[in-house]
Design a protein around this motif. Structure first.
Motif, mmCIF file in Angstrom:
data_model
loop_
_atom_site.group_PDB
_atom_site.id
_atom_site.type_symbol
_atom_site.label_atom_id
_atom_site.label_comp_id
_atom_site.label_asym_id
_atom_site.label_seq_id
_atom_site.Cartn_x
_atom_site.Cartn_y
_atom_site.Cartn_z
ATOM 1 N N THR A 230 0.799 -1.437 0.108
ATOM 2 C CA THR A 230 0.041 -0.065 -0.060
ATOM 3 C C THR A 230 0.847 1.145 0.086
ATOM 4 O O THR A 230 0.295 2.386 -0.100
ATOM 5 C CB THR A 230 -0.913 0.152 1.165
ATOM 6 O OG1 THR A 230 -0.232 -0.004 2.659
ATOM 7 C CG2 THR A 230 -1.796 -1.078 1.189
ATOM 8 N N GLY A 231 2.110 1.350 0.589
ATOM 9 C CA GLY A 231 3.032 2.457 0.470
ATOM 10 C C GLY A 231 2.920 3.077 1.633
ATOM 11 O O GLY A 231 3.828 4.026 2.141
ATOM 12 N N VAL A 232 1.968 2.837 2.612
ATOM 13 C CA VAL A 232 1.962 3.515 3.889
ATOM 14 C C VAL A 232 2.660 2.975 4.879
ATOM 15 O O VAL A 232 3.395 1.805 4.687
ATOM 16 C CB VAL A 232 0.478 3.573 4.465
ATOM 17 C CG1 VAL A 232 -0.633 4.114 3.300
ATOM 18 C CG2 VAL A 232 -0.029 2.047 4.620
ATOM 19 N N ARG A 280 -5.942 -5.141 -4.405
ATOM 20 C CA ARG A 280 -6.253 -3.899 -5.093
ATOM 21 C C ARG A 280 -7.013 -3.190 -4.046
ATOM 22 O O ARG A 280 -7.369 -1.809 -4.116
ATOM 23 C CB ARG A 280 -7.156 -4.105 -6.438
ATOM 24 C CG ARG A 280 -6.072 -4.207 -7.499
ATOM 25 C CD ARG A 280 -6.724 -3.632 -8.769
ATOM 26 N NE ARG A 280 -8.311 -3.965 -9.042
ATOM 27 C CZ ARG A 280 -8.714 -5.062 -9.699
ATOM 28 N NH1 ARG A 280 -7.827 -5.787 -10.227
ATOM 29 N NH2 ARG A 280 -9.836 -5.284 -9.966
ATOM 30 N N ARG A 283 -5.060 -1.443 -1.625
ATOM 31 C CA ARG A 283 -4.263 -0.398 -1.912
ATOM 32 C C ARG A 283 -5.328 0.805 -2.064
ATOM 33 O O ARG A 283 -5.089 1.987 -1.789
ATOM 34 C CB ARG A 283 -3.763 -0.445 -3.351
ATOM 35 C CG ARG A 283 -2.335 -1.255 -3.203
ATOM 36 C CD ARG A 283 -1.772 -1.373 -4.683
ATOM 37 N NE ARG A 283 -2.530 -1.978 -5.479
ATOM 38 C CZ ARG A 283 -2.190 -3.309 -5.904
ATOM 39 N NH1 ARG A 283 -1.329 -4.148 -5.306
ATOM 40 N NH2 ARG A 283 -2.668 -3.975 -6.993
ATOM 41 N N HIS A 284 -6.636 0.402 -2.391
ATOM 42 C CA HIS A 284 -7.538 1.514 -2.999
ATOM 43 C C HIS A 284 -7.891 2.079 -1.322
ATOM 44 O O HIS A 284 -8.123 3.109 -1.199
ATOM 45 C CB HIS A 284 -8.929 0.942 -3.488
ATOM 46 C CG HIS A 284 -10.153 1.379 -3.463
ATOM 47 N ND1 HIS A 284 -10.424 2.539 -4.336
ATOM 48 C CD2 HIS A 284 -11.276 1.587 -2.628
ATOM 49 C CE1 HIS A 284 -11.640 3.139 -4.143
ATOM 50 N NE2 HIS A 284 -11.992 2.410 -3.011
ATOM 51 N N ALA A 286 -6.224 2.342 1.506
ATOM 52 C CA ALA A 286 -5.030 3.113 1.802
ATOM 53 C C ALA A 286 -5.124 4.500 0.999
ATOM 54 O O ALA A 286 -4.998 5.814 1.706
ATOM 55 C CB ALA A 286 -3.538 2.620 1.847
ATOM 56 N N SER A 287 -5.226 4.460 -0.028
ATOM 57 C CA SER A 287 -5.479 5.725 -0.915
ATOM 58 C C SER A 287 -6.223 6.619 -0.698
ATOM 59 O O SER A 287 -6.187 7.866 -0.702
ATOM 60 C CB SER A 287 -5.294 5.349 -2.621
ATOM 61 O OG SER A 287 -6.391 4.770 -3.045
ATOM 62 N N ARG A 288 -7.611 6.208 -0.419
ATOM 63 C CA ARG A 288 -8.823 6.982 -0.023
ATOM 64 C C ARG A 288 -8.446 7.596 1.368
ATOM 65 O O ARG A 288 -8.720 8.708 1.371
ATOM 66 C CB ARG A 288 -10.187 5.971 -0.202
ATOM 67 C CG ARG A 288 -10.381 5.379 -1.243
ATOM 68 C CD ARG A 288 -10.437 6.267 -2.432
ATOM 69 N NE ARG A 288 -11.278 7.426 -2.402
ATOM 70 C CZ ARG A 288 -11.447 8.321 -3.214
ATOM 71 N NH1 ARG A 288 -10.471 8.454 -4.529
ATOM 72 N NH2 ARG A 288 -12.399 9.221 -3.131
ATOM 73 N N GLU A 290 -5.706 8.343 2.568
ATOM 74 C CA GLU A 290 -4.328 9.266 2.341
ATOM 75 C C GLU A 290 -5.142 10.601 1.716
ATOM 76 O O GLU A 290 -4.707 11.666 1.989
ATOM 77 C CB GLU A 290 -3.373 8.957 1.346
ATOM 78 C CG GLU A 290 -2.453 7.867 2.079
ATOM 79 C CD GLU A 290 -1.193 7.481 1.206
ATOM 80 O OE1 GLU A 290 -0.403 7.554 1.551
ATOM 81 O OE2 GLU A 290 -1.658 6.736 0.293
ATOM 82 N N ARG A 291 -6.149 10.584 0.954
ATOM 83 C CA ARG A 291 -6.619 11.786 0.161
ATOM 84 C C ARG A 291 -7.685 12.512 1.423
ATOM 85 O O ARG A 291 -7.698 13.749 0.968
ATOM 86 C CB ARG A 291 -7.716 10.985 -0.729
ATOM 87 C CG ARG A 291 -7.065 10.746 -2.129
ATOM 88 C CD ARG A 291 -8.192 10.126 -3.143
ATOM 89 N NE ARG A 291 -7.629 9.429 -4.250
ATOM 90 C CZ ARG A 291 -7.758 10.414 -5.371
ATOM 91 N NH1 ARG A 291 -8.003 11.498 -5.407
ATOM 92 N NH2 ARG A 291 -7.123 9.756 -6.483
#
Length: 390
Positions: A230-232, A280, A283-284, A286-288, A290-291
């Motif tokens: 996820t990159g976090v 997916r 990742r989705h 985590a990205s939501r 982060e936004r």
């Protein structure tokens, strides 16, 4: 003096050759960073430059204009490649072409002042000013955000700035030589060149090696504290960063909230759509998040489908509003892909209290609140403070 000059040149040859080898090893061993390869090329050119310099001195042809133009051209090329490497480290998409063109232009000017219209002062000053400009450009790209730069970056920036100032000062002295290098200005110029230029050159090379090593260390730290999917933050990275944030909040007497989130029915997503879609979905998710959180807030994946957030300077009642926005966003935004998977998540949160000396106590309370969200039907936010009041 002639013997001392030859000894110094031999030392520079070995230093430049050693730096070339070290940079090639760094390029090969540390993920093949392109800027390390450019620096290896720069020091290889410098090695050739000093070998040619030694050969012409032994042959006593150093006053030949063509000789000087060739040596100066190699020096310009070496300085240009060093600057191109620093720029590429800062902006990986940048290429060396503009620097190579600039080096060719400077070499032509030097050749003109050495062969066509001989002028020792202009000839020497042009090469030094070009070298100083390349060092200044390099320092500007390493030192952007100097206050937030690492210690190796600050050290390299200062070294490059000193080298640029040295080149500038020597250029001024070189101009005072006149058409034919003679007199006190000529003697001063040669003395400074002999005493200060070699350690400055070696210093830039060594600090560039340290910078490559520091970049590798930073990459390793990032890999050790980041979740690869996820990159976090991973659990270790989140715990380390959260402990620092908790200590800082206690010192400054600021509020702080910790949130634990769990994707509802994640096993069913994996079973129905496969692990690729499950990845997916993670990742989705985590990205939501982060936004929707602020810069400075912390996000970590602390389990399979379990995430943690730390919201700095945020009271629990305000954190509920933030997390509600996240919950609604997750439920409203399907996972990208042909399957259009819609998922929900449950959340538990708590605020920092005077007795909380570590992250563990906050996570325990937030976990209990999360468990209550699951019991109450999932897809909801529960505050530990509200539970205790009830």
């Amino acid at each position: 003096m002639a013997a001392a000059v030859i000894i110094i040149i031999i030392a520079l040859i070995f230093s430049a050759a050693m730096l070339t080898g070290v940079m090639l090893i760094a390029w090969r061993s540390f993920g093949r960073p392109r800027h390390a390869l450019l620096w290896a090329a720069a020091f290889a050119v410098a090695t050739v430059e000093w070998i040619a310099n030694l050969a012409f001195r032994i042959a006593q042809a150093e006053d030949n204009g063509a000789f000087y133009a060739a040596i100066a051209g190699l020096s310009c090329l070496s300085n240009a490649l060093i600057a191109a490497g620093f720029v590429q480290r800062s902006r990986p998409q940048a290429g060396p072409a503009p620097f190579l063109i600039a080096a060719a232009g400077a070499a032509l000017l030097i050749a003109g002042a050495a062969i066509v219209v001989p002028h020792d002062g202009v000839r020497d000053a042009t090469g030094l000013l070009f070298g100083g400009a390349m060092m200044a450009i390099s320092a500007a790209h390493v030192g952007r955000g100097f206050r937030t730069a690492s210690l190796p970056e600050r050290s390299v920036t200062l070294m490059l700035m000193l080298f640029a100032l040295l080149d500038g000062a020597m250029a001024v002295i070189a101009l005072r030589q006149g058409i034919v290098g003679q007199g006190e200005a000529f003697a001063l110029f040669r003395t400074i060149l002999l005493l200060l230029y070699p350690p400055a050159f070696i210093g830039v090379g060594l600090f560039s090696v340290f910078l490559v090593a520091a970049d590798l260390a930073e990459t390793m730290r990032t890999l050790a504290t980041s979740d690869m999917l996820t990159g976090v933050y991973n659990r270790r990275g989140f715990e380390d960063a959260a402990e620092r944030a908790i200590r800082n909040a206690h010192r400054q007497r600021q509020p702080l909230s910790v949130v634990v989130a769990d994707i509802d029915g994640f096993k069913a997503i994996n079973d129905r759509y496969g692990h690729g879609v499950g990845d997916r979905a993670l990742r989705h998710f985590a990205s939501r998040i982060e936004r929707l959180v602020r810069r400075g807030d912390l996000i970590g994946r602390i389990g399979g489908e379990e995430f943690a957030l730390l919201l700095v300077n945020t009271r629990p009642q305000d954190a509920v509003e933030v997390v509600e926005r996240i919950r609604r966003d997750i439920a409203a935004m399907p996972v990208s892909g042909p399957d259009r998977v819609v998922m929900t998540a449950s959340f538990g949160l708590t605020g920092l209290r005077p007795g909380d000396i570590s992250l563990a106590s906050l996570l325990a309370r937030a976990d209990r609140a999360l468990y209550r969200s699951k019991l109450d039907g999932r897809d909801r936010v529960t505050s530990a403070e509200e539970l205790e009041e009830a």
